[in-house]
Design a protein around this motif. Structure first.
Motif, PDB file in Angstrom:
ATOM      1  N   UNK A  14      37.355   5.193  29.565  1.00  0.00           N
ATOM      2  CA  UNK A  14      37.382   4.690  30.943  1.00  0.00           C
ATOM      3  C   UNK A  14      38.771   4.887  31.558  1.00  0.00           C
ATOM      4  N   UNK A  15      39.817   4.710  30.750  1.00  0.00           N
ATOM      5  CA  UNK A  15      41.171   4.998  31.228  1.00  0.00           C
ATOM      6  C   UNK A  15      41.303   6.473  31.571  1.00  0.00           C
ATOM      7  N   UNK A  16      40.638   7.319  30.794  1.00  0.00           N
ATOM      8  CA  UNK A  16      40.626   8.741  31.102  1.00  0.00           C
ATOM      9  C   UNK A  16      39.991   9.035  32.442  1.00  0.00           C
ATOM     10  N   UNK A  17      38.962   8.276  32.799  1.00  0.00           N
ATOM     11  CA  UNK A  17      38.339   8.443  34.114  1.00  0.00           C
ATOM     12  C   UNK A  17      39.326   8.116  35.230  1.00  0.00           C
ATOM     13  N   UNK A  18      40.143   7.082  35.007  1.00  0.00           N
ATOM     14  CA  UNK A  18      41.175   6.738  35.988  1.00  0.00           C
ATOM     15  C   UNK A  18      42.157   7.893  36.148  1.00  0.00           C
ATOM     16  N   UNK A  19      42.583   8.445  35.008  1.00  0.00           N
ATOM     17  CA  UNK A  19      43.538   9.562  35.058  1.00  0.00           C
ATOM     18  C   UNK A  19      42.937  10.781  35.745  1.00  0.00           C
ATOM     19  N   UNK A  20      41.675  11.076  35.437  1.00  0.00           N
ATOM     20  CA  UNK A  20      41.049  12.269  36.014  1.00  0.00           C
ATOM     21  C   UNK A  20      40.839  12.144  37.521  1.00  0.00           C
ATOM     22  N   UNK A  21      40.701  10.919  38.015  1.00  0.00           N
ATOM     23  CA  UNK A  21      40.614  10.709  39.461  1.00  0.00           C
ATOM     24  C   UNK A  21      41.845  11.296  40.151  1.00  0.00           C
ATOM     25  N   UNK A  22      43.011  11.084  39.547  1.00  0.00           N
ATOM     26  CA  UNK A  22      44.253  11.631  40.101  1.00  0.00           C
ATOM     27  C   UNK A  22      44.386  13.119  39.796  1.00  0.00           C
ATOM     28  N   UNK A  23      43.995  13.503  38.579  1.00  0.00           N
ATOM     29  CA  UNK A  23      44.155  14.901  38.148  1.00  0.00           C
ATOM     30  C   UNK A  23      43.329  15.839  39.016  1.00  0.00           C
ATOM     31  N   UNK A  24      42.212  15.356  39.498  1.00  0.00           N
ATOM     32  CA  UNK A  24      41.338  16.183  40.333  1.00  0.00           C
ATOM     33  C   UNK A  24      41.782  16.251  41.793  1.00  0.00           C
ATOM     34  N   UNK A  25      42.866  15.548  42.107  1.00  0.00           N
ATOM     35  CA  UNK A  25      43.401  15.587  43.476  1.00  0.00           C
ATOM     36  C   UNK A  25      44.928  15.543  43.417  1.00  0.00           C
ATOM     37  N   UNK A  26      45.511  16.516  42.729  1.00  0.00           N
ATOM     38  CA  UNK A  26      46.956  16.505  42.500  1.00  0.00           C
ATOM     39  C   UNK A  26      47.751  16.650  43.795  1.00  0.00           C
ATOM     40  N   UNK A  27      47.148  17.217  44.811  1.00  0.00           N
ATOM     41  CA  UNK A  27      47.856  17.364  46.074  1.00  0.00           C
ATOM     42  C   UNK A  27      48.245  16.044  46.703  1.00  0.00           C
ATOM     43  N   UNK A  28      47.508  14.993  46.354  1.00  0.00           N
ATOM     44  CA  UNK A  28      47.793  13.666  46.900  1.00  0.00           C
ATOM     45  C   UNK A  28      48.580  12.788  45.926  1.00  0.00           C
ATOM     46  N   UNK A  29      48.958  13.348  44.773  1.00  0.00           N
ATOM     47  CA  UNK A  29      49.611  12.553  43.730  1.00  0.00           C
ATOM     48  C   UNK A  29      51.059  12.244  44.092  1.00  0.00           C
ATOM     49  N   UNK A  30      51.412  10.973  44.046  1.00  0.00           N
ATOM     50  CA  UNK A  30      52.799  10.560  44.264  1.00  0.00           C
ATOM     51  C   UNK A  30      53.564  10.682  42.950  1.00  0.00           C
ATOM     52  N   UNK A  31      54.667  11.438  42.981  1.00  0.00           N
ATOM     53  CA  UNK A  31      55.480  11.676  41.786  1.00  0.00           C
ATOM     54  C   UNK A  31      56.883  11.147  42.036  1.00  0.00           C
ATOM     55  N   UNK A  32      57.364  10.329  41.112  1.00  0.00           N
ATOM     56  CA  UNK A  32      58.723   9.802  41.198  1.00  0.00           C
ATOM     57  C   UNK A  32      59.491  10.155  39.936  1.00  0.00           C
TER      58      UNK A  32
END
Length: 254
Positions: A14-32
């Motif tokens: 289930x944690x992997x599902x959370x990660x994949x939500x972001x991985x599938x939309x990297x253009x919107x990913x906030x990186x610090x």
């Protein structure tokens, strides 16, 4: 054990599902940046928050140590978590990154899971009971000849600008082996030793949350876990895992 491997798998997937939500939309990913060469993303934070909540609900008696949130109370028995091991790879859209979760009780690693959601590879182990990949038992390789072996490593030490770094060691070992890999996630690297995909892995200047689950999985699959001098144990600053059959050939090169 107060939690089964099956229940842990449900939580980690289930944690992997959370990660994949972001991985599938990297253009919107906030990186610090935590430092000049160390990244953190919203995915790291959200995956860790999910795991802390889900594991806390399942086992409220255990503490929590996560890479992003630090240590909670009760570190005698605790979950040790790296929400995304290989954040740089994750942020670039590469597939070799993983979620690492280990249960340590009174200083002993008892249970571990490493999940590569983009690969859909799930590794797990329980102390004294063996190690598995996607539900099937795994063992280290049978390679006995260093010259024919494949090894992997990493360079966290360079990220920290250390003069005592891995480059000279890598050069020595690369010349003595057939194949060398630098995949970018120590947690998954250790699992590739467990699975016989590579015959040895080493890295320096890591943290316990990077390697705790992978070390247990590798050990339960028959790997030797030592420091660079061959002393048995879990040493995040000098982690060295082998199939056991090429250990003595590699030690003089470490």
């Amino acid at each position: 054990m107060p939690i089964t491997l099956e229940t842990l798998e449900i939580i980690v997937r289930a944690a992997g599902d959370v990660a994949m939500h972001y991985f599938n939309d990297l253009g919107a990913l906030a990186i610090n940046k935590k430092s000049a060469r160390d990244l953190v993303t919203d995915a790291d934070v959200d995956v860790e928050n999910y795991l802390q909540q889900a594991l806390g609900e399942q086992c409220p008696e255990y503490g929590f140590w996560g890479e992003e949130s630090g240590q909670s109370a009760n570190q005698t028995s605790r979950w040790i978590v790296d929400p995304i091991d290989g954040t740089h790879s994750f942020s670039k859209g590469q597939y070799f990154w993983g979620i690492s979760v280990a249960l340590e009780i009174d200083g002993e690693l008892m249970m571990g899971a490493v999940y590569g959601p983009a690969l859909d590879d799930y590794y797990c182990a329980e102390k004294g009971k063996g190690a598995w990949k996607n539900g099937k038992p795994i063992r280290v390789s049978d390679e006995t000849n260093l010259a024919s072996s494949m090894v992997s490593t990493g360079f966290a030490c360079l990220r920290q600008y250390l003069e005592d770094n891995n480059l000279p060691r890598f050069n020595r070992i690369a010349q003595a082996t057939t194949g060398q890999r630098r995949l970018g996630s120590a947690a998954l690297d250790l699992c590739t030793v467990a699975d016989g995909q590579v015959d040895a892995f080493w890295e320096q200047e890591l943290n316990l949350y990077d390697i705790a689950a992978g070390v247990l999985i590798a050990k339960e699959a028959g790997a030797t876990i030592t420091d660079f001098k061959g002393n048995p144990g879990v040493f995040p600053k000098q982690v060295f895992a082998t199939n056991g059959k090429i250990l003595d050939q590699l030690l003089p090169l470490m």
